[in-house]
Scaffold this motif. Structure first.
Motif, PDB file in Angstrom:
ATOM      1  N   LYS A 108      27.938  11.483  36.636  1.00  0.00           N
ATOM      2  CA  LYS A 108      27.088  12.678  36.548  1.00  0.00           C
ATOM      3  C   LYS A 108      27.871  13.923  36.944  1.00  0.00           C
ATOM      4  CE  LYS A 108      22.512  10.693  37.425  1.00  0.00           C
ATOM      5  NZ  LYS A 108      21.414  10.635  38.427  1.00  0.00           N
ATOM      6  N   ARG A 109      28.666  13.819  38.041  1.00  0.00           N
ATOM      7  CA  ARG A 109      29.469  14.972  38.479  1.00  0.00           C
ATOM      8  C   ARG A 109      30.496  15.347  37.421  1.00  0.00           C
ATOM      9  NH1 ARG A 109      29.057  12.307  43.622  1.00  0.00           N
ATOM     10  NH2 ARG A 109      31.073  11.285  43.270  1.00  0.00           N
ATOM     11  N   ASP A 114      32.423  18.833  33.141  1.00  0.00           N
ATOM     12  CA  ASP A 114      32.839  18.977  31.733  1.00  0.00           C
ATOM     13  C   ASP A 114      31.949  19.978  31.002  1.00  0.00           C
ATOM     14  OD1 ASP A 114      34.824  17.147  32.234  1.00  0.00           O
ATOM     15  OD2 ASP A 114      33.849  15.473  31.171  1.00  0.00           O
ATOM     16  N   ALA A 115      30.663  19.931  31.252  1.00  0.00           N
ATOM     17  CA  ALA A 115      29.722  20.856  30.597  1.00  0.00           C
ATOM     18  C   ALA A 115      30.008  22.290  31.021  1.00  0.00           C
ATOM     19  CB  ALA A 115      28.285  20.471  30.915  1.00  0.00           C
ATOM     20  N   GLN A 116      30.342  22.504  32.292  1.00  0.00           N
ATOM     21  CA  GLN A 116      30.651  23.846  32.773  1.00  0.00           C
ATOM     22  C   GLN A 116      31.943  24.372  32.151  1.00  0.00           C
ATOM     23  OE1 GLN A 116      30.671  23.327  37.034  1.00  0.00           O
ATOM     24  NE2 GLN A 116      28.456  23.620  37.218  1.00  0.00           N
ATOM     25  N   ARG A 117      32.918  23.499  31.993  1.00  0.00           N
ATOM     26  CA  ARG A 117      34.193  23.902  31.382  1.00  0.00           C
ATOM     27  C   ARG A 117      34.009  24.300  29.920  1.00  0.00           C
ATOM     28  NH1 ARG A 117      38.074  19.192  33.787  1.00  0.00           N
ATOM     29  NH2 ARG A 117      38.178  20.030  35.892  1.00  0.00           N
TER      30      ARG A 117
END
Length: 120
Positions: A108-109, A114-117
């Motif tokens: 999850k982390r 990855d989504a933030q990047r």
């Protein structure tokens, strides 16, 4: 080890049936005749005798015949071995589930990172 395994097998086989578990609960209140148990569980005397035999083989029930009446009561066996076996396996599975929870949290982390990047 073989005796230990045979004992566990006999106990778990005896406890695997709902009627036999019910008989043990009933005998926990007080002793009872095979006839009384058969009537309570709405089964034939022959059927109840078979259930009682399985419980006797496992050491969970003892019977005594006085005249024509066979009385049943809880046997001398405690379930320490079975409880210890269950506890060992509970601890094993608990540790495995804790490890799985940690892996899920890591994923999850990583997914969040990855989504933030990708947004940048």
């Amino acid at each position: 080890m073989v005796h230990y395994q045979a004992s566990l097998d006999a106990t778990f086989a005896a406890l695997s049936d709902v009627t036999r578990r019910g008989v043990l609960e009933r005998l926990g209140e007080s002793e009872a005749s095979v006839s009384d148990l058969a009537e309570r569980f709405r089964m034939t005397l022959t059927g109840m005798k078979k259930h009682i035999g399985v419980l006797e083989q496992a050491g969970l029930v003892t019977t005594e015949k006085v005249g024509r009446v066979r009385t049943c009561k809880l046997g001398p066996r405690r379930l320490e071995e079975e409880a210890a076996w269950i506890e060992r396996h509970r601890q094993l599975w608990s540790a495995r589930f804790d490890a799985l929870d940690e892996i899920v949290e890591q994923l999850k982390r990583k997914e969040k990172t990855d989504a933030q990047r990708k947004r940048r």
